[in-house]
Structure formats: structure tokens, C-alpha cells
Design a protein around this motif. Structure first.
Motif, short mmCIF file in Angstrom:
data_model
loop_
_atom_site.label_atom_id
_atom_site.label_comp_id
_atom_site.label_asym_id
_atom_site.label_seq_id
_atom_site.Cartn_x
_atom_site.Cartn_y
_atom_site.Cartn_z
N ARG A 1 0.87 -1.18 0.00
CA ARG A 1 0.00 0.00 0.00
C ARG A 1 0.90 1.22 0.00
NH1 ARG A 1 -4.89 0.36 3.85
NH2 ARG A 1 -5.77 1.36 2.02
N TRP B 1 -3.48 6.07 4.15
CA TRP B 1 -3.14 4.85 3.43
C TRP B 1 -4.02 4.72 2.20
CZ3 TRP B 1 0.67 1.40 4.88
CH2 TRP B 1 1.20 1.55 6.16
N SER C 1 -4.43 2.40 -1.85
CA SER C 1 -4.01 1.30 -2.73
C SER C 1 -3.66 1.81 -4.11
CB SER C 1 -5.14 0.26 -2.83
OG SER C 1 -5.40 -0.27 -1.56
N ASN D 1 -5.11 -4.21 0.68
CA ASN D 1 -3.79 -4.10 0.05
C ASN D 1 -3.86 -4.33 -1.45
OD1 ASN D 1 -2.68 -3.86 2.67
ND2 ASN D 1 -2.61 -6.08 2.85
N SER D 2 -2.94 -3.68 -2.15
CA SER D 2 -2.73 -3.97 -3.56
C SER D 2 -1.80 -5.18 -3.64
CB SER D 2 -2.08 -2.78 -4.26
OG SER D 2 -2.93 -1.66 -4.19
#
Length: 91
Positions: A65, A73, A75, A86-87
Motif C-alpha cells: 500500500r 493509506w 491502494s 492491500n494492492s
């Protein structure tokens, strides 16, 4: 945006963002750096964007991320997959 450069036994992955969106410093944080903010900070490049390159093993998958100022935060829309928030990228 993710840029990949394959090498013999590794892949150089460059994480690229616009120069000022989001504003302030941004780092890429993932399983490849122990989820430690500030290890891979995106820096300005000549085309007006900012980027950082990380060398990863070939034929591997990683979650990551971005972390911007203010504990923001986010992605990467260009990533291969999503893993919860998350990516996910594949080399």
C-alpha cells in the motif's frame, strides 16, 4: 502506476504517482520491506511524477500500500490484484 523491468533472476518494480496527488511525502509499504513506512519514499523524477524502484525476486507476489502524510493509506488501482485493503503485484 507500476512499471516493471525484468532482469535475469529479479524484477525491478517502479511505483509511480503524480507529483502532488496526494500532497506531501509518500512511501510504498509492503511485505518486501517489512511494512515499514519511510523505507521506500517516492522521489521526484524528470517527467514531473514521483517514483521509487524496488528490486524483487522474479515469479513472486507481494502485497503493498502507499502511505502519505497524515497517516493516509491508499491502494494502487493499477496493481494486478487486491488482497483485502492491500494492492497485490506479481513479478
Amino acid at each position: 502506476m507500476l512499471e516493471r523491468t525484468p532482469r535475469k533472476d529479479r524484477t525491478e518494480v517502479t511505483f509511480v504517482l503524480p507529483a502532488d496527488t496526494p500532497p506531501g511525502p509518500v512511501s510504498v509499504v509492503g511485505d518486501f520491506n517489512g511494512w515499514r513506512p519511510g523505507v521506500h519514499i517516492l522521489a521526484p523524477r524528470k517527467d514531473g511524477k514521483r517514483a521509487v524502484t524496488v528490486t524483487l525476486p522474479s515469479e513472486s507476489s507481494h502485497s503493498f500500500r502507499y502511505l502519505a502524510a497524515g497517516d493516509y493509506w491508499f491502494s494502487d488501482e493499477s496493481a494486478c490484484d487486491q488482497d483485502g485493503p492491500n494492492s497485490r503485484l506479481h513479478t
